[in-house]
Design an enzyme around this catalytic site. Structure first.
Site, mmCIF file in Angstrom:
data_model
loop_
_atom_site.group_PDB
_atom_site.id
_atom_site.type_symbol
_atom_site.label_atom_id
_atom_site.label_comp_id
_atom_site.label_asym_id
_atom_site.label_seq_id
_atom_site.Cartn_x
_atom_site.Cartn_y
_atom_site.Cartn_z
ATOM 1 N N GLY A 285 -0.936 -5.309 6.711
ATOM 2 C CA GLY A 285 -1.651 -6.128 5.725
ATOM 3 C C GLY A 285 -0.812 -7.316 5.305
ATOM 4 O O GLY A 285 0.399 -7.211 5.183
ATOM 5 N N ASP B 151 5.296 0.381 6.253
ATOM 6 C CA ASP B 151 5.904 1.494 7.004
ATOM 7 C C ASP B 151 5.279 1.692 8.389
ATOM 8 O O ASP B 151 5.963 2.098 9.326
ATOM 9 C CB ASP B 151 5.896 2.787 6.186
ATOM 10 C CG ASP B 151 4.501 3.205 5.761
ATOM 11 O OD1 ASP B 151 3.570 2.385 5.889
ATOM 12 O OD2 ASP B 151 4.351 4.344 5.299
ATOM 13 N N THR C 39 4.591 -5.884 1.666
ATOM 14 C CA THR C 39 3.310 -5.208 1.387
ATOM 15 C C THR C 39 3.039 -5.283 -0.114
ATOM 16 O O THR C 39 3.978 -5.180 -0.905
ATOM 17 C CB THR C 39 3.328 -3.730 1.868
ATOM 18 O OG1 THR C 39 2.216 -3.050 1.287
ATOM 19 C CG2 THR C 39 4.587 -2.995 1.484
ATOM 20 N N ASP D 200 1.627 -3.131 -1.837
ATOM 21 C CA ASP D 200 1.538 -1.783 -2.434
ATOM 22 C C ASP D 200 2.808 -1.282 -3.127
ATOM 23 O O ASP D 200 2.752 -0.338 -3.904
ATOM 24 C CB ASP D 200 1.145 -0.761 -1.364
ATOM 25 C CG ASP D 200 -0.272 -0.998 -0.868
ATOM 26 O OD1 ASP D 200 -1.092 -1.470 -1.666
ATOM 27 O OD2 ASP D 200 -0.542 -0.736 0.320
ATOM 28 N N ASP E 83 5.033 0.582 -1.984
ATOM 29 C CA ASP E 83 5.152 2.026 -1.739
ATOM 30 C C ASP E 83 6.278 2.384 -0.770
ATOM 31 O O ASP E 83 6.333 3.506 -0.285
ATOM 32 C CB ASP E 83 3.813 2.577 -1.208
ATOM 33 C CG ASP E 83 3.341 1.856 0.044
ATOM 34 O OD1 ASP E 83 3.927 0.814 0.388
ATOM 35 O OD2 ASP E 83 2.381 2.327 0.668
ATOM 36 N N ARG F 154 -4.645 2.921 -1.872
ATOM 37 C CA ARG F 154 -5.300 4.138 -1.346
ATOM 38 C C ARG F 154 -4.432 5.361 -1.563
ATOM 39 O O ARG F 154 -4.908 6.426 -1.877
ATOM 40 C CB ARG F 154 -5.577 3.973 0.148
ATOM 41 C CG ARG F 154 -6.845 3.245 0.379
ATOM 42 C CD ARG F 154 -7.377 3.420 1.787
ATOM 43 N NE ARG F 154 -8.238 2.295 2.050
ATOM 44 C CZ ARG F 154 -7.863 1.208 2.702
ATOM 45 N NH1 ARG F 154 -6.662 1.120 3.209
ATOM 46 N NH2 ARG F 154 -8.684 0.201 2.862
HETATM 47 P P1 ATP Z 1 0.426 -2.118 5.031
HETATM 48 O O1 ATP Z 1 1.372 -1.360 4.130
HETATM 49 O O2 ATP Z 1 0.111 -3.448 4.503
HETATM 50 O O3 ATP Z 1 -0.765 -1.325 5.463
HETATM 51 P P2 ATP Z 1 1.674 -1.415 7.545
HETATM 52 O O4 ATP Z 1 2.752 -2.060 8.323
HETATM 53 O O5 ATP Z 1 1.966 -0.040 7.008
HETATM 54 O O6 ATP Z 1 1.278 -2.428 6.390
HETATM 55 P P3 ATP Z 1 -0.204 -0.363 9.472
HETATM 56 O O7 ATP Z 1 -1.601 -0.761 9.757
HETATM 57 O O8 ATP Z 1 0.059 1.044 9.087
HETATM 58 O O9 ATP Z 1 0.330 -1.388 8.401
HETATM 59 O O10 ATP Z 1 0.682 -0.656 10.785
HETATM 60 C C1 ATP Z 1 0.687 -1.953 11.381
HETATM 61 C C2 ATP Z 1 0.747 -1.827 12.862
HETATM 62 O O11 ATP Z 1 1.982 -1.170 13.247
HETATM 63 C C3 ATP Z 1 -0.341 -0.993 13.514
HETATM 64 O O12 ATP Z 1 -1.542 -1.688 13.650
HETATM 65 C C4 ATP Z 1 0.298 -0.688 14.855
HETATM 66 O O13 ATP Z 1 0.224 -1.801 15.698
HETATM 67 C C5 ATP Z 1 1.760 -0.462 14.457
HETATM 68 N N1 ATP Z 1 1.988 0.975 14.238
HETATM 69 C C6 ATP Z 1 1.829 1.696 13.116
HETATM 70 N N2 ATP Z 1 2.113 3.008 13.301
HETATM 71 C C7 ATP Z 1 2.467 3.119 14.601
HETATM 72 C C8 ATP Z 1 2.850 4.213 15.447
HETATM 73 N N3 ATP Z 1 2.930 5.462 14.970
HETATM 74 N N4 ATP Z 1 3.122 3.950 16.735
HETATM 75 C C9 ATP Z 1 3.043 2.699 17.227
HETATM 76 N N5 ATP Z 1 2.692 1.624 16.488
HETATM 77 C C10 ATP Z 1 2.390 1.816 15.208
#
Ligand code: ATP
Length: 325
Positions: A14, A106, A129, A131, A133, A175
């Site tokens: 995000g 994360d 992020t 959040d 978190d 969430r």
């Molecule tokens: P936010 O906190 O804003 O949601 P985020 O980095 O946690 O940010 P995610 O959608 O969970 O957002 O992860 C971003 C991208 O990282 C995913 O779309 C994917 O491409 C990659 N990713 C996340 N988890 C994995 C995983 N277990 N294995 C491989 N790639 C991953």
């Protein structure tokens, strides 16, 4: 061909206000140290599609104040598959990338960590992020701006709520985490704050609303979208069921919370963390998240940042409960 070291840079997951300030800091700190920076568009998607731009000092001018991310961002489903991660690694190697710097949450860190495990490409994470978190940093980039956005919106809602003696249930993002709800709820003097981390006693909330009603007062209830009782719709339903003639309104703030110019706090945090990532690169420190603890830049092992959950601040919970009488 340049003999400089070279990093790949992505914003992923995000978007959050302050990501641009962080991109700027990474690029400028890198350039001062004669490190080249290749910015990939749309997170891991850009790495897979070889969609990138070589960033220099001028390409990050005039972006510190802008929300969103000039590199754009994405959730990349292909990256969950091993064959695509291998393709990503090959693309990065082809482009002489020595390490990948990931601004995200994360999930993004997990993806990059797996890439390191499978192919040995070093990575450094920067927490971006709204959040807040992530374990290991007091604040994440974008959180301060997001809560200021909530506060500004709810202050306006309060004006009309007060004039009509209405109850407003305001749903904010979160969430799994109630950080946005809790801090913004305290700042707007909310009558109740519902967060996923604690059990919601709906009777308690309804009694409180009843008291406000008896004194013809208005009430603001801040609800995290992931509250255990349910989202804002559920809360409105419960209040209406109990108090049939009460004027209850629902406002869902939604994506407004992700946008806007970053606050000064976020710009400064992003600048510190971005520069901190280049310091870590120069010290050969990888597999870490750059965080801020007690005003100091720290290196948090990625394992910890990903696996541990940032606990909600008990003191803030107590404060909110005490002041919302
Ligand atoms: P936010 O906190 O804003 O949601 P985020 O980095 O946690 O940010 P995610 O959608 O969970 O957002 O992860 C971003 C991208 O990282 C995913 O779309 C994917 O491409 C990659 N990713 C996340 N988890 C994995 C995983 N277990 N294995 C491989 N790639 C991953």
């Amino acid at each position: 061909m340049s003999q400089n070291k070279k990093i790949g840079l992505i914003t992923s997951g995000g978007d959050s206000p302050g990501m641009n300030a962080c991109v700027r800091a990474v690029v400028r700190a890198a350039k001062i140290n004669e490190i080249d920076v290749c910015g990939y568009y749309r997170g891991f998607d850009g790495v897979l599609d070889n969609d990138f731009i070589d960033l220099d000092v001028t390409s990050v001018a005039q972006i510190i104040q802008r929300g969103g991310t000039i590199l754009k961002t994405a959730r990349c489903s292909r990256f969950f598959e091993k064959e695509y991660r291998t393709l990503a690694f090959e693309n990065l190697k082809q482009n002489n990338i020595d390490a990948l710097v990931v601004i995200g949450g994360d999930g993004s860190f997990t993806g990059a960590k797996i890439l390191t495990q499978e192919h040995g490409l070093p990575m450094i994470g920067i927490p971006g992020t709204i959040d807040n978190d992530l374990f290991g940093t007091d604040f994440t980039i974008g959180y301060d701006t997001a809560i200021n956005t909530v506060v500004e919106a709810v202050d306006k809602i309060r004006d009309t709520a007060m004039s009509h003696g209405r109850v407003f249930v305001v749903e904010v993002m979160g969430r799994d985490a109630g950080f946005i709800a809790l801090r913004s709820g305290i700042a707007v003097g909310a009558e109740a704050i519902l967060v996923p981390e604690t059990k919601t006693y709906i009777e308690h909330l309804l009694e409180r609303i009843g008291k406000r009603r008896a004194s013809k007062g208005s009430a603001i209830v801040i609800v995290s979208e992931g509250d255990d009782f349910g989202n804002a719709d559920k809360v409105v339903e419960a209040i209406k069921e109990r108090y049939e003639n009460l004027d209850v309104k629902l406002t869902r703030l939604g994506h407004i919370q992700r946008g806007g110019n970053p606050s000064a706090m976020d710009r400064v945090l992003a600048s510190f963390l971005g520069a901190g990532a280049i310091d870590a690169f120069l010290e050969n420190k990888f597999g870490i998240m750059i965080g801020m603890q007690n005003k100091k830049v720290v290196h948090v092992p990625l394992e910890k940042a990903i696996k541990h959950h940032q606990d909600i601040d008990e003191n803030l919970l107590k404060l909110a409960e005490m002041l919302s009488i």
